[in-house]
Design an enzyme around this catalytic site. Sequence first.
Site, PDB file in Angstrom:
ATOM      1  N   ARG A   1       0.894  10.357   0.863  1.00 22.73           N
ATOM      2  CA  ARG A   1       1.380  11.364   1.811  1.00 22.73           C
ATOM      3  C   ARG A   1       2.557  12.124   1.264  1.00 22.73           C
ATOM      4  NH1 ARG A   1       1.103   7.781   7.357  1.00 22.73           N
ATOM      5  NH2 ARG A   1      -0.886   6.851   6.782  1.00 22.73           N
TER       6      ARG A   1
ATOM      7  N   GLU B   1       0.871  -1.184   0.000  1.00 22.07           N
ATOM      8  CA  GLU B   1       0.000   0.000   0.000  1.00 22.07           C
ATOM      9  C   GLU B   1       0.905   1.229   0.000  1.00 22.07           C
ATOM     10  OE1 GLU B   1      -2.720   0.147   3.372  1.00 22.07           O
ATOM     11  OE2 GLU B   1      -2.477   2.321   3.437  1.00 22.07           O
TER      12      GLU B   1
ATOM     13  N   LYS C   1     -10.511  -1.421   7.386  1.00 23.84           N
ATOM     14  CA  LYS C   1      -9.260  -1.150   8.077  1.00 23.84           C
ATOM     15  C   LYS C   1      -9.647  -0.712   9.492  1.00 23.84           C
ATOM     16  CE  LYS C   1      -5.708   2.506   8.005  1.00 23.84           C
ATOM     17  NZ  LYS C   1      -4.508   2.942   7.272  1.00 23.84           N
TER      18      LYS C   1
HETATM   19  C1  3PG Z   1      -0.946   4.423   8.574  1.00 28.08           C
HETATM   20  O1  3PG Z   1      -1.874   4.631   7.811  1.00 28.08           O
HETATM   21  O2  3PG Z   1      -0.191   5.285   9.032  1.00 28.08           O
HETATM   22  C2  3PG Z   1      -0.743   3.024   8.923  1.00 28.08           C
HETATM   23  O3  3PG Z   1      -1.703   2.689   9.812  1.00 28.08           O
HETATM   24  C3  3PG Z   1       0.619   2.706   9.425  1.00 28.08           C
HETATM   25  O4  3PG Z   1       0.684   2.838  10.777  1.00 28.08           O
HETATM   26  P1  3PG Z   1       2.043   2.437  11.496  1.00 28.08           P
HETATM   27  O5  3PG Z   1       3.096   3.392  11.020  1.00 28.08           O
HETATM   28  O6  3PG Z   1       1.747   2.569  12.970  1.00 28.08           O
HETATM   29  O7  3PG Z   1       2.376   1.026  11.084  1.00 28.08           O
END
Ligand code: 3PG
Length: 214
Positions: free
Chosen positions: A51, A47, A135
């Site tokens: 960002r 995924e 999710k």
């Molecule tokens: C996110 O969308 O930031 C994911 O949930 C990843 O989270 P994490 O960095 O705690 O694994």
Amino acid sequence: MLNNHWNIQAAELLRISPVIPVVVIDSLADALPIAQALAAGGIRIMEITLRTPCALAAIQQLREQMPKMVIGAGTVLSEQQLQDVVAAGAQFAVSPGAPLSLLTAAWQGTIPFLPGIANSTDILNAMALGYRQFKFFPAEALGGVPMLKALAGPFAEIEFCATGGITPVNFESYLQLPQVPCVGGSWLTASAQVSRQDWQGIRANCLALARSEV
Ligand code: 3PG
């Protein structure tokens, strides 16, 4: 359950890998080596979060260069972004939330959409449209495994990809829950490793999963 026209259903998507790497790509040049390191470690789904400015270009590039990898888009926050990731070739989309506008647009689309839910009302609103897979985000902050066990009572047919705060230490406790076919996490492509281009380290993170017999 209402029908959608997704090319694969979310239940199938959640069974491709017990861990879906959540990947932040700061530099487009890192996209291919990251994907290759994941593939070398036995991971065939990733995924890419929206960002960073190069996220869409990374999705497009990896769809061309890594045809066996299932490439999705994360942090999809709007209908426009959903359209953008589909245009870039994303094979699934993930959002931290579940606004009605996005749920409706994605249900009418062609790729599976995993909305982020945090409580029973979120689940009920999405269930009314036909959604059964979510999710669970941010998993650890929301109560983690005990919260998911509590949700399993009223929502026996619902499945979750738990994401947010998942680590090499706690991920197996999530996967032991029957309603959690997979978790998502950024640890497989840790930003420190990406910064120093430690592709062998990323591969090693993935191989460590296989050793934990998930
Ligand atoms: C996110 O969308 O930031 C994911 O949930 C990843 O989270 P994490 O960095 O705690 O694994």
